[in-house]
Scaffold this motif. Structure first.
Motif, mmCIF file in Angstrom:
data_model
loop_
_atom_site.group_PDB
_atom_site.id
_atom_site.type_symbol
_atom_site.label_atom_id
_atom_site.label_comp_id
_atom_site.label_asym_id
_atom_site.label_seq_id
_atom_site.Cartn_x
_atom_site.Cartn_y
_atom_site.Cartn_z
ATOM 1 N N GLY A 210 60.607 25.534 52.456
ATOM 2 C CA GLY A 210 60.661 24.769 51.005
ATOM 3 C C GLY A 210 59.361 24.902 50.306
ATOM 4 O O GLY A 210 59.408 24.149 49.076
ATOM 5 N N VAL A 211 58.533 25.868 50.449
ATOM 6 C CA VAL A 211 57.461 26.009 49.472
ATOM 7 C C VAL A 211 58.119 26.884 48.319
ATOM 8 O O VAL A 211 58.726 27.704 48.221
ATOM 9 C CB VAL A 211 56.462 27.125 50.365
ATOM 10 N N ASP A 212 57.495 26.289 47.176
ATOM 11 C CA ASP A 212 57.868 26.759 45.688
ATOM 12 C C ASP A 212 56.906 27.648 45.347
ATOM 13 O O ASP A 212 57.260 28.400 44.497
ATOM 14 C CB ASP A 212 58.032 25.611 45.081
ATOM 15 N N SER A 213 55.544 27.609 45.705
ATOM 16 C CA SER A 213 54.262 28.551 45.212
ATOM 17 C C SER A 213 53.377 28.856 46.088
ATOM 18 O O SER A 213 53.029 28.077 46.946
ATOM 19 C CB SER A 213 53.976 27.633 43.958
ATOM 20 N N LEU A 214 53.106 30.167 46.067
ATOM 21 C CA LEU A 214 52.034 30.390 46.873
ATOM 22 C C LEU A 214 50.750 30.618 46.233
ATOM 23 O O LEU A 214 50.488 31.299 45.251
ATOM 24 C CB LEU A 214 52.515 31.863 47.722
ATOM 25 N N LYS A 215 49.501 30.137 46.952
ATOM 26 C CA LYS A 215 48.380 30.011 46.333
ATOM 27 C C LYS A 215 47.384 31.065 47.204
ATOM 28 O O LYS A 215 47.135 31.211 48.260
ATOM 29 C CB LYS A 215 47.683 28.772 46.331
ATOM 30 N N ILE A 216 46.749 31.867 46.198
ATOM 31 C CA ILE A 216 45.868 33.076 46.891
ATOM 32 C C ILE A 216 44.589 32.518 46.204
ATOM 33 O O ILE A 216 44.219 32.208 45.194
ATOM 34 C CB ILE A 216 46.063 34.516 46.468
ATOM 35 N N GLU A 217 43.357 32.230 47.253
ATOM 36 C CA GLU A 217 42.117 31.946 46.863
ATOM 37 C C GLU A 217 41.408 33.041 46.522
ATOM 38 O O GLU A 217 41.445 33.928 47.064
ATOM 39 C CB GLU A 217 41.484 31.377 48.356
ATOM 40 N N GLY A 218 40.902 33.096 45.025
ATOM 41 C CA GLY A 218 40.495 34.259 44.605
ATOM 42 C C GLY A 218 39.100 33.972 43.889
ATOM 43 O O GLY A 218 38.449 35.077 43.381
ATOM 44 N N ARG A 219 38.724 32.797 43.533
ATOM 45 C CA ARG A 219 37.379 32.515 42.920
ATOM 46 C C ARG A 219 36.203 33.068 43.742
ATOM 47 O O ARG A 219 36.116 33.053 44.918
ATOM 48 C CB ARG A 219 37.438 31.128 42.902
ATOM 49 N N LEU A 220 34.950 33.470 42.998
ATOM 50 C CA LEU A 220 33.993 34.110 43.643
ATOM 51 C C LEU A 220 34.302 35.576 44.231
ATOM 52 O O LEU A 220 33.441 35.806 44.964
ATOM 53 C CB LEU A 220 33.220 33.347 44.475
ATOM 54 N N LYS A 221 35.525 36.061 43.669
ATOM 55 C CA LYS A 221 35.910 37.200 44.188
ATOM 56 C C LYS A 221 35.873 38.326 43.382
ATOM 57 O O LYS A 221 35.900 37.832 42.043
ATOM 58 C CB LYS A 221 37.115 37.310 44.917
ATOM 59 N N SER A 222 35.797 39.646 43.517
ATOM 60 C CA SER A 222 36.003 40.664 42.575
ATOM 61 C C SER A 222 37.275 40.779 41.753
ATOM 62 O O SER A 222 38.212 40.480 42.538
ATOM 63 C CB SER A 222 35.247 42.091 43.167
ATOM 64 N N PRO A 223 37.365 41.299 40.741
ATOM 65 C CA PRO A 223 38.714 41.903 40.207
ATOM 66 C C PRO A 223 39.333 42.637 41.109
ATOM 67 O O PRO A 223 40.680 42.523 41.175
ATOM 68 C CB PRO A 223 38.373 42.441 38.803
ATOM 69 N N GLU A 224 38.639 43.571 41.690
ATOM 70 C CA GLU A 224 39.510 44.685 42.639
ATOM 71 C C GLU A 224 40.196 43.660 43.823
ATOM 72 O O GLU A 224 41.296 44.088 44.134
ATOM 73 C CB GLU A 224 38.629 45.595 43.385
ATOM 74 N N TYR A 225 39.562 42.823 44.375
ATOM 75 C CA TYR A 225 40.158 41.889 45.358
ATOM 76 C C TYR A 225 41.213 41.124 44.854
ATOM 77 O O TYR A 225 42.396 41.288 45.580
ATOM 78 C CB TYR A 225 39.127 40.644 45.932
ATOM 79 N N VAL A 226 41.110 40.875 43.556
ATOM 80 C CA VAL A 226 42.243 39.653 42.942
ATOM 81 C C VAL A 226 43.708 40.670 42.955
ATOM 82 O O VAL A 226 44.639 40.302 43.131
ATOM 83 C CB VAL A 226 41.916 39.139 41.560
ATOM 84 N N ALA A 227 43.046 41.906 42.387
ATOM 85 C CA ALA A 227 44.242 42.900 42.013
ATOM 86 C C ALA A 227 44.940 43.258 43.430
ATOM 87 O O ALA A 227 46.161 43.458 43.602
ATOM 88 C CB ALA A 227 43.749 44.031 41.073
ATOM 89 N N ASN A 228 44.207 43.440 44.426
ATOM 90 C CA ASN A 228 44.506 44.044 45.622
ATOM 91 C C ASN A 228 45.604 43.132 46.387
ATOM 92 O O ASN A 228 46.740 43.390 46.781
ATOM 93 C CB ASN A 228 43.287 44.550 46.369
ATOM 94 N N ILE A 229 44.677 41.963 46.468
ATOM 95 C CA ILE A 229 45.759 40.818 47.566
ATOM 96 C C ILE A 229 46.923 40.275 46.529
ATOM 97 O O ILE A 229 47.948 40.103 47.217
ATOM 98 C CB ILE A 229 44.858 39.679 47.728
ATOM 99 N N THR A 230 46.544 40.154 45.378
ATOM 100 C CA THR A 230 48.101 39.676 44.509
ATOM 101 C C THR A 230 49.061 40.862 44.645
ATOM 102 O O THR A 230 50.392 40.286 44.732
ATOM 103 C CB THR A 230 47.523 39.320 43.189
#
Length: 846
Positions: A210-230
């Motif tokens: 029943g989860v509506d939204s998935l949250k990725i913890e990305g603060r204090l991370k690089s743009p490459e990290y955010v792009a990769n994991i997302t």
């Protein structure tokens, strides 16, 4: 910039918001803003300004922790969406309903919730009116303590995690002291540092739960990290629900080909990894959650060093490596500087040592241990790039950087051209002699209509066909859109110049982008203010003509007996085992009879129990005379999870005089009882205080431990001091964790079901880098609290607090002996008695 959970990040400002939200909305992305820390009373005007800036910019929602901030939002705007941050420590349906009543439309559950917990919460709230969506963390760094309940940084350095200033003490090394002795754990020293959360394999279960939204913890991370994991989670989720079809049993990453799974695992580990685990999503597995061997980023494991030359090393390799990659040599001492650098050359190496190899080796490395891995490579490095004299046979080798992967990731987001296109649907209408009409609609229902500048004419040959329309209207390169569907509703064989079709397409796209970029219009009902009408000054100050009361929290029956003998009239019992609460309540309720028997025994010469000696003999007797027996409140555990109602029923069955309320389930379960709100509800401003005091009719509110004296002063000038009690002596409860150190380090089990309950047989302390030993206690739910070794007290502020109107003061004991409890309690009673007498002399009260 100020009120967010990562103050040391390079955060957005209010001035950035309008352009930022426009940028997101043009691309069909929602933008939420974080105001998810506690806000002190004198900061409410600044928080109000930030909220108004968010509303004006058309932000899609605000994430909040503070109950007062949520109320502030609703005072300003009746419809601006509020999301309950994970900092609100929501672990149950009651927590979701609490957030709903505050006006929240989405609740981010605590990371400690398992999929079973999430299912139970969703089942209980799915018919909630208004509905509340559920969001869960699915990837990223894990806090070992419950978010919103960690006071470690505050206790050790005055930098509160509830204020976005976490000092990450959980990532530091600790020694385990068991029963007073240091327990050797080999290379396991990072006892509170969890591995990173990866929920990729569990996406099907999360969707079904029943989860509506998935949250990725990305603060204090690089743009490459955010792009990769997302990218990885977006692709996996799209594969999971192709066309929205029903989930199958093997849906998701578990059913993906092995090569795809291996590639995703490699990409995840290269992004950032302290080791990977499912966190608490599969339930508690304490030995898996914290391996204890390091707390820093590692990456992909390559293998072990088998030979060291003066100009290179040979590694028994288990993963691919190429020139240019970054590596680090792990000697098992991560707290010390480690050798590493970029690999200059990689070449195959022989498993056996040749004569030429022997000449290149150092004497101490001539006898490497046997390796089961059959693939060997020799790594070369640039001149003086790596000090190979510090590298040893047996060191582990990790790949920490892959330049090729970083390059591909940067290409996915660099530049101004949108890299991701969202579908739009087009409908074409018209007939001979009428203009052509193109209707374009995006995913969220934003619609634009564009008419041709000339009428359609009858086609003598080559009329407009669906294929021709699709060819011209699908040319959306360089825009955030792709053609998702086309409906041709033209009547007859008609024609329009291609140039006009192209112009209409460009105009429709521009209008659609402009419509999306227009800030959302949220309602604003309260005029700009300095929060005067919202909190400060809302209550009339009155002189409280009441003598101060000392309230004492004890953790066992021996301590309870000591404080009763000292003459305390209100006691809080916070026992590891609530089954002993019945004994505590009987002891308190029978105290008046017991003291009468002791007085009689003294008068007849037969004294059964030695009373506490005090130079102020009348102090205890005067306190004793005020009530028939001391009031006893019992404290259920700080966290409630689905299925733990039996603990609350057990606490109620002891029939105490009241309850120390610590979470949302306590508020609901004990709604008809006499209750005091504990510090864990994080009451830091008058708006929050008013909500808890008025809505739940609580007897008193414990002031948040995040407040210093100046912030306390501001709070007590804004709300009636009679509402509050202040804790003036305690071992600060630092880490409050689902993770159990007893199970993880003193057993071979993985949770309470097979650990053998070492917590019942051993005492445990954590020794930090400066030698302080912090006591660890497990509660009945097997959750651990690490208490500060040092007692923190504010006795010097008591006169000033009395002048502000405070009359209820609490001291808390941990593992002190009965004698120490007696001495400390008596000292505080004398102090309050002396200050009370001084106030009487000055005419402050009778």
């Amino acid at each position: 910039r100020r009120f967010n959970a990562r103050n040391r990040a390079d955060n957005f400002t209010c001035d950035d918001l309008p352009k930022l939200i426009e940028f997101l909305h043009r691309r069909g992305v929602r933008g939420y803003a974080c105001l998810n820390t506690l806000v002190f009373e004198d900061e409410l005007p600044e928080a109000e300004n930030d909220l108004r800036a968010m509303i004006d910019a058309g932000t899609d929602a605000v994430l909040v922790q503070d109950v007062g901030v949520a109320r502030l939002v609703r005072l300003i705007s009746p419809d601006f969406p509020i999301h309950a941050s994970t900092q609100m420590t929501i672990t149950s349906a009651a927590g979701v309903e609490f957030a709903r009543d505050l006006g929240c439309s989405l609740a981010v559950l605590s990371r400690e919730c398992s999929i079973g917990d999430i299912e139970a919460i969703h089942s209980a709230i799915r018919h909630s009116v208004p509905p509340v969506q559920l969001e869960v963390f699915v990837h990223g760094a894990l806090c070992v303590a419950y978010s919103g309940q960690c006071l470690t940084s505050e206790a050790l350095g005055g930098r509160s995690a509830n204020r976005g200033e976490c000092a990450q003490a959980c990532r530091m090394p600790y020694d385990l002291i068991r029963d007073g002795r240091h327990l050797q754990l080999g290379d396991r020293r990072y006892l509170l540092s969890p591995q990173d959360l990866v929920g990729l394999d569990l996406l099907p279960d999360l969707v079904r739960a029943g989860v509506d939204s998935l949250k990725i913890e990305g603060r204090l991370k690089s743009p490459e990290y955010v792009a990769n994991i997302t990218r990885i989670y977006r692709q996996a989720l799209d594969e999971l629900l192709p066309g929205g079809q029903q989930l199958s049993a093997d849906s998701g990453d578990r059913g993906a080909p092995k090569t795809a799974k291996a590639t995703r695992k490699y990409d995840i580990e290269m992004a950032f990894s302290r080791g990977l685990c499912p966190g608490w999503l599969r339930g508690a597995n304490h030995r898996e959650l914290v391996h204890g061997r390091f707390s820093k980023k590692r990456g992909v494991y390559l293998g072990q060093v088998v030979r060291v030359f003066v100009d290179g090393v040979v590694v028994a390799i288990e993963n691919q490596l190429k020139p240019g990659d970054g590596v680090v040599f792990d000697a098992g001492r991560p707290e010390e500087p480690e050798e590493g650098g970029r690999v200059y050359g990689v070449r195959p190496a022989r498993p056996s040592i040749g004569e030429s190899d022997a000449r290149r080796m150092r004497p101490q490395d001539h006898h490497p241990r046997e390796q089961s891995v059959q693939s060997y490579v020799e790594l070369g490095f640039g001149r003086e790039a790596v000090d190979l004299s510090r590298v040893r046979v047996g060191d582990k080798v990790w790949k920490t950087n892959d330049p090729d992967l970083d390059r591909r990731l940067r290409q996915s987001f660099e530049g101004n051209t949108p890299r991701f296109q969202r579908p739009v649907w087009m409908q074409v209408q018209g007939s001979r002699g009428q203009p052509l009409l193109i209707i374009v609609q995006d995913e969220s229902g934003v619609t634009v209509r564009v008419k041709s500048a000339m009428p359609l004419v009858e086609a003598e040959n080559s009329p407009i066909t669906t294929e021709r329309l699709r060819s011209q209207l699908s040319r959306l390169g360089g825009t955030p859109f792709t053609l998702g569907g086309l409906s041709n509703q033209l009547s007859g064989d008609v024609i329009l110049p291609v140039g006009e079709l192209n112009r209409m397409r460009r105009k429709a796209v521009a209008e659609l982008q402009n419509r999306r970029a227009t800030p959302k219009k949220w309602s604003v009902t309260a005029p700009a203010s300095e929060c005067g009408a919202l909190s400060s000054g809302a209550y009339e100050r009155t002189i409280i003509k009441q003598h101060p009361e000392l309230i004492v929290l004890v953790r066992n029956l021996a301590q309870l007996d000591a404080v009763l003998r000292a003459g305390v009239q209100t006691v809080y019992c916070d026992f590891e085992d609530p089954r002993k609460y019945q004994d505590a309540v009987r002891a308190c309720h029978g105290w008046s009879e017991r003291t009468e028997r002791e007085r009689n025994a003294v008068s007849t010469g037969f004294q059964t129990t030695k009373p506490v000696q005090s130079s102020d003999e009348t102090l205890g007797e005067n306190n004793q005379a005020r009530t028939a027996h001391p009031a006893v409140f019992v404290a259920p555990p700080r966290i409630f999870k689905p299925g733990e109602d039996w603990i609350l029923k057990l606490a109620r069955s002891s029939n105490p005089d009241g309850f120390l309320i610590r979470n949302y389930d306590h508020l609901r379960f004990f709604a008809s009882d006499r209750c005091v709100a504990d510090y864990s509800l994080n009451i830091a401003n008058a708006l929050a205080a008013d909500y808890f005091k008025t809505k739940f009719r609580l007897k008193r509110l414990t002031i948040s431990y995040d407040l210093d004296y100046q912030q306390l002063d501001a709070l007590l000038r804004a709300a009636p001091p009679a509402w509050f009690e202040a804790t003036i002596h305690l071992h600060m409860p630092m880490f409050h964790m689902e993770h159990c150190l007893f199970c993880s380090l003193l057993s071979k089990g993985h949770d309470h079901g097979d650990c053998g309950r070492p917590c019942a047989r051993h005492t445990v302390k954590l020794r930090d880098r400066v030698g302080a030993q912090h006591t660890v206690i497990a509660d009945i739910g097997c959750r651990n609290t690490v208490f500060n070794a040092r007692v923190q007290g504010t006795g010097e502020h008591i006169p000033a607090m009395l002048a502000l109107g405070l009359r209820h003061f609490r001291i808390e004991f941990l593992d002190e002996s009965a004698d120490e409890v007696s001495r400390t309690t008596t000292k505080y009673l004398r102090l309050l008695h002396r200050e009370s007498a001084s106030s009487c002399e000055r005419g402050l009260w009778p």
